[in-house]
Design a protein around this motif. Structure first.
Motif, mmCIF file in Angstrom:
data_model
loop_
_atom_site.group_PDB
_atom_site.id
_atom_site.type_symbol
_atom_site.label_atom_id
_atom_site.label_comp_id
_atom_site.label_asym_id
_atom_site.label_seq_id
_atom_site.Cartn_x
_atom_site.Cartn_y
_atom_site.Cartn_z
ATOM 1 N N SER A 30 33.094 -24.623 28.956
ATOM 2 C CA SER A 30 32.006 -23.852 29.956
ATOM 3 C C SER A 30 31.765 -22.314 29.238
ATOM 4 C CB SER A 30 32.684 -23.986 31.141
ATOM 5 O OG SER A 30 34.278 -22.948 31.438
ATOM 6 N N LEU A 32 30.965 -21.874 26.276
ATOM 7 C CA LEU A 32 29.830 -22.997 25.456
ATOM 8 C C LEU A 32 28.508 -22.515 25.646
ATOM 9 C CD1 LEU A 32 32.101 -24.561 23.270
ATOM 10 C CD2 LEU A 32 31.468 -22.511 22.420
ATOM 11 N N ALA A 33 27.313 -21.493 24.780
ATOM 12 C CA ALA A 33 25.851 -22.074 24.874
ATOM 13 C C ALA A 33 25.846 -23.285 23.939
ATOM 14 C CB ALA A 33 25.287 -20.887 25.399
ATOM 15 N N SER A 52 22.274 -22.850 28.899
ATOM 16 C CA SER A 52 23.363 -22.039 29.096
ATOM 17 C C SER A 52 24.610 -22.685 29.570
ATOM 18 C CB SER A 52 22.889 -20.690 30.352
ATOM 19 O OG SER A 52 22.561 -21.660 31.481
ATOM 20 N N ARG A 53 25.653 -22.021 29.015
ATOM 21 C CA ARG A 53 26.901 -22.300 29.893
ATOM 22 C C ARG A 53 27.645 -22.333 31.132
ATOM 23 N NH1 ARG A 53 31.545 -16.826 29.032
ATOM 24 N NH2 ARG A 53 32.984 -18.381 30.559
ATOM 25 N N ASN A 74 30.809 -29.797 32.604
ATOM 26 C CA ASN A 74 31.465 -29.134 32.024
ATOM 27 C C ASN A 74 32.654 -29.365 32.326
ATOM 28 O OD1 ASN A 74 29.587 -27.272 30.779
ATOM 29 N ND2 ASN A 74 30.523 -25.490 32.454
ATOM 30 N N THR A 104 26.858 -15.547 31.241
ATOM 31 C CA THR A 104 26.570 -16.947 32.085
ATOM 32 C C THR A 104 25.222 -17.769 31.543
ATOM 33 O OG1 THR A 104 26.529 -15.418 34.231
ATOM 34 C CG2 THR A 104 28.991 -16.331 33.176
#
Length: 127
Positions: A30, A32-33, A52-53, A74, A104
């Motif tokens: 969560s 990580l992009a 996006s994450r 996620n 985020t």
């Protein structure tokens, strides 16, 4: 370092669909992009899609917009690329990429912004 393993590639006829998966390990997913890139025969690696994450923001290359959809789970540490209405020009090795970010809602769409890459999965679309 993040380990990324892609799966789901294969041979499909034009107009068909495939779903690619990329399983991540080694870091909190969560945070990580994520992105998908592809490299066709004789071509440079190009951006396909990014998320996006948090999953709240996505971005697509014009060549795949409206046909591909990126998503992430996620809880399963996995990002997906749903590919519909495939065309022969979508034939390529598809790579999953990851980068840690504190933001985020931010996504990234150039290869140099990512620091972890999978080994790639081949997608071949026949006419």
């Amino acid at each position: 370092q993040v380990q990324l393993v892609e799966s789901g590639g294969g041979l499909v006829q034009a107009g068909g669909s495939l779903r690619l998966s990329c399983a991540a390990s080694g870091r909190t997913f969560s945070a990580l992009a994520m992105g998908w890139f592809r490299q066709g025969p004789g071509k440079e690696r190009e951006f396909a899609a990014a998320i996006s994450r948090s999953g709240e923001s996505t971005h697509y290359a014009d060549s795949v917009k409206g046909r591909f959809a990126i998503s992430r789970d996620n809880a399963k540490n996995t990002v997906y690329l749903q590919m519909n209405s495939l065309k022969p020009e979508d034939t390529a090795v598809y790579y999953c990429a990851a980068v840690g970010t504190l933001t985020t809602g931010k996504y990234y769409y150039t290869p140099r912004e990512y620091d972890s890459w999978g080994q790639g999965t081949q997608v071949t679309v026949s006419s």
